[in-house]
Design an enzyme around this catalytic site. Sequence first.
Site, PDB file in Angstrom:
ATOM      1  N   GLU A  32     -24.477  -1.288   0.549  1.00 49.46           N
ATOM      2  CA  GLU A  32     -25.869  -1.063  -0.016  1.00 49.46           C
ATOM      3  C   GLU A  32     -25.949   0.445  -0.131  1.00 49.46           C
ATOM      4  O   GLU A  32     -25.968   1.145   0.942  1.00 49.46           O
ATOM      5  CB  GLU A  32     -26.875  -1.987   0.561  1.00 49.46           C
ATOM      6  CG  GLU A  32     -28.023  -2.291  -0.067  1.00 49.46           C
ATOM      7  CD  GLU A  32     -27.473  -3.401  -1.204  1.00 49.46           C
ATOM      8  OE1 GLU A  32     -27.239  -2.989  -2.309  1.00 49.46           O
ATOM      9  OE2 GLU A  32     -27.278  -4.604  -1.014  1.00 49.46           O
ATOM     10  N   HIS A  33     -26.544   0.895  -1.051  1.00 47.38           N
ATOM     11  CA  HIS A  33     -27.098   2.274  -1.274  1.00 47.38           C
ATOM     12  C   HIS A  33     -25.668   3.309  -1.167  1.00 47.38           C
ATOM     13  O   HIS A  33     -25.683   4.482  -0.599  1.00 47.38           O
ATOM     14  CB  HIS A  33     -28.067   2.671  -0.504  1.00 47.38           C
ATOM     15  CG  HIS A  33     -29.427   2.416  -0.670  1.00 47.38           C
ATOM     16  ND1 HIS A  33     -30.059   2.874  -1.946  1.00 47.38           N
ATOM     17  CD2 HIS A  33     -30.208   1.119  -0.431  1.00 47.38           C
ATOM     18  CE1 HIS A  33     -31.279   2.103  -1.991  1.00 47.38           C
ATOM     19  NE2 HIS A  33     -31.361   1.348  -1.369  1.00 47.38           N
ATOM     20  N   ASP A  35     -23.152   3.040  -3.635  1.00 42.80           N
ATOM     21  CA  ASP A  35     -22.423   3.096  -4.959  1.00 42.80           C
ATOM     22  C   ASP A  35     -22.493   4.391  -5.518  1.00 42.80           C
ATOM     23  O   ASP A  35     -21.757   5.218  -6.263  1.00 42.80           O
ATOM     24  CB  ASP A  35     -22.752   2.077  -5.915  1.00 42.80           C
ATOM     25  CG  ASP A  35     -24.233   1.942  -6.471  1.00 42.80           C
ATOM     26  OD1 ASP A  35     -24.912   2.780  -5.792  1.00 42.80           O
ATOM     27  OD2 ASP A  35     -24.556   1.246  -7.131  1.00 42.80           O
ATOM     28  N   ALA A 123     -36.680  -8.245  -8.019  1.00 41.80           N
ATOM     29  CA  ALA A 123     -36.341  -8.957  -6.887  1.00 41.80           C
ATOM     30  C   ALA A 123     -34.724  -8.423  -6.074  1.00 41.80           C
ATOM     31  O   ALA A 123     -34.445  -8.945  -4.994  1.00 41.80           O
ATOM     32  CB  ALA A 123     -35.931 -10.524  -7.338  1.00 41.80           C
ATOM     33  N   LEU A 125     -32.097  -8.335  -7.654  1.00 44.42           N
ATOM     34  CA  LEU A 125     -30.775  -9.138  -8.075  1.00 44.42           C
ATOM     35  C   LEU A 125     -30.239  -8.778  -9.576  1.00 44.42           C
ATOM     36  O   LEU A 125     -29.745  -9.317 -10.296  1.00 44.42           O
ATOM     37  CB  LEU A 125     -31.318 -10.537  -8.266  1.00 44.42           C
ATOM     38  CG  LEU A 125     -31.870 -11.403  -6.914  1.00 44.42           C
ATOM     39  CD1 LEU A 125     -32.146 -12.540  -6.892  1.00 44.42           C
ATOM     40  CD2 LEU A 125     -30.703 -11.210  -5.773  1.00 44.42           C
ATOM     41  N   SER A 127     -31.786  -7.952 -12.707  1.00 40.99           N
ATOM     42  CA  SER A 127     -32.519  -8.463 -13.687  1.00 40.99           C
ATOM     43  C   SER A 127     -32.427  -7.399 -15.006  1.00 40.99           C
ATOM     44  O   SER A 127     -32.161  -7.791 -15.797  1.00 40.99           O
ATOM     45  CB  SER A 127     -33.771  -8.935 -13.715  1.00 40.99           C
ATOM     46  OG  SER A 127     -34.705  -7.840 -13.446  1.00 40.99           O
ATOM     47  N   GLU A 160     -28.360   3.545 -18.456  1.00 39.95           N
ATOM     48  CA  GLU A 160     -29.730   2.785 -17.803  1.00 39.95           C
ATOM     49  C   GLU A 160     -30.509   3.839 -17.158  1.00 39.95           C
ATOM     50  O   GLU A 160     -31.737   3.886 -16.807  1.00 39.95           O
ATOM     51  CB  GLU A 160     -29.449   1.652 -16.717  1.00 39.95           C
ATOM     52  CG  GLU A 160     -30.328   0.780 -16.493  1.00 39.95           C
ATOM     53  CD  GLU A 160     -30.091  -0.359 -15.644  1.00 39.95           C
ATOM     54  OE1 GLU A 160     -29.176  -0.966 -15.721  1.00 39.95           O
ATOM     55  OE2 GLU A 160     -30.826  -0.618 -14.435  1.00 39.95           O
ATOM     56  N   ASP A 171     -24.285  -2.474 -10.396  1.00 38.97           N
ATOM     57  CA  ASP A 171     -25.038  -3.653 -10.974  1.00 38.97           C
ATOM     58  C   ASP A 171     -24.226  -4.062 -12.527  1.00 38.97           C
ATOM     59  O   ASP A 171     -24.000  -5.052 -12.806  1.00 38.97           O
ATOM     60  CB  ASP A 171     -26.464  -3.536 -11.391  1.00 38.97           C
ATOM     61  CG  ASP A 171     -27.000  -2.933  -9.988  1.00 38.97           C
ATOM     62  OD1 ASP A 171     -26.423  -3.267  -8.903  1.00 38.97           O
ATOM     63  OD2 ASP A 171     -28.286  -2.413 -10.045  1.00 38.97           O
TER      64      ASP A 171
HETATM   65  C1  GLA Z   1     -29.943  -0.705  -7.481  1.00 37.85           C
HETATM   66  C2  GLA Z   1     -29.106   0.114  -8.082  1.00 37.85           C
HETATM   67  C3  GLA Z   1     -27.810   0.180  -7.523  1.00 37.85           C
HETATM   68  C4  GLA Z   1     -27.475   0.320  -6.149  1.00 37.85           C
HETATM   69  C5  GLA Z   1     -28.458  -0.559  -5.183  1.00 37.85           C
HETATM   70  C6  GLA Z   1     -28.397  -0.318  -3.805  1.00 37.85           C
HETATM   71  O1  GLA Z   1     -29.443  -1.920  -7.419  1.00 37.85           O
HETATM   72  O2  GLA Z   1     -29.217  -0.290  -9.529  1.00 37.85           O
HETATM   73  O3  GLA Z   1     -26.844   1.095  -8.558  1.00 37.85           O
HETATM   74  O4  GLA Z   1     -27.721   1.636  -5.757  1.00 37.85           O
HETATM   75  O5  GLA Z   1     -29.713  -0.544  -5.853  1.00 37.85           O
HETATM   76  O6  GLA Z   1     -27.155  -0.545  -3.288  1.00 37.85           O
END
Ligand code: GLA
Length: 400
Positions: A32-33, A35, A123, A125, A127, A160, A171
């Site tokens: 997480e955090h 990428d 959320a 996830l 979206s 995006e 994502d």
């Molecule tokens: C969001 C971002 C992703 C990633 C996550 C955290 O979903 O869109 O690129 O950085 O936060 O892991």
Amino acid sequence: MQTILETTFGERYGTPPTHLARAPGRVNLIGEHIDYAGLPVFPMAIQREVRIAFRPREDGLVLAATTDPAYAPCHFEVGRDIEAYEDGDWGNYLKAAVQGTVRAYGLERGFDAVIQSTVPVAAGLSSSSALVIATALALSGSNDAEPDPIELAELMADAEQYVGTRGGGMDQAISSGGRAGCAARVEFDPLRVEPVPVPTGWKFVVAHSLVQAHKSGGAREGYNRRRAETEEALARVVRHLEMRETEVRSYRDLLQGTTSSDALAAGESCLEGDLLKRFRHVVTEGARVVRAEAAMRGASMDGFGMLMNGSHASLAEDYEVSIPELDDLVSLAREGGAVGARLTGAGMGGCIVALAPESTVGRVVDRLAGGFYSGRGWSGSLEDHMFVAEPSEGASVARM
Ligand code: GLA
């Protein structure tokens, strides 16, 4: 029988749709955090998805409505430089996708669309990225273009950024490149999505904190600030180690030139406060992803769960993106028998993901329902807030 998408489309445009584009949301299992630090992450596409019923138009207009009355219909023209709606408007995700796809492929024809989503919004996830990928597929499909899923994911990660959040590429990659039955190791620069089969009997429970974290709203500032802090921390460590800044542009570059423990030692000696914490999270989380992939390939559920727990602790203490509701859900899931649990996505609201053997899932769900949801004012069905994620196929487009 007509689906709600077909009925709404017919009512709105007076003709049936010709195509359906779909793109799944995702649950990030670990990584997480990181990428945007250039390090591999380990998400899984889920059964909740964005669906777009569409019909190509002769002109360059995009007309879009949704099956959810909370989102007002919108329309705009296809182009290379599309002016954004007001900050926070959902239509900006459509504009982001259309502008990015046009810049890459020079498409001209627009489409009429009705959009339906089963991915809970804000959320954690994805979206929004599912909407972006599905929109790009609708535009491509309207112009008989068939972009490669990985190339499209890379393009849409950049596209995006239109909404103002400096997101990484996870994502879009998993929504576009996911494989049924599999999680995936996603690597960046160049983008690669390597499927890893989820062992039989491993169940991932997703549960919402009931606190929304809007990527194009309140959560944006916290997200962008974390990213800037990790970049600043990296720059300082690179200078401290007397490495060349032009050669070490990401944590991946750094960790190719030095071990995690040497990097951490360097961080300890030249960073302090928040910068040290952010740096420590990125480096340790990167190492957890490598071990988690090995644990899944070796069917070591306890090993994977332990790494998820480590990830949550690091996100809460060092990255400071957890909130009390997420910490509660994580504790309750573990009490119910989950082998590991963590917040998933950017945090600051959104969901947790918990891993449990099939035989224990019922207990985890009951513990969350009784300990968290009962007594809290949630609306709709509990299934909207808590479900078992199925490893699902990435985005696709087809004639209806
Ligand atoms: C969001 C971002 C992703 C990633 C996550 C955290 O979903 O869109 O690129 O950085 O936060 O892991």
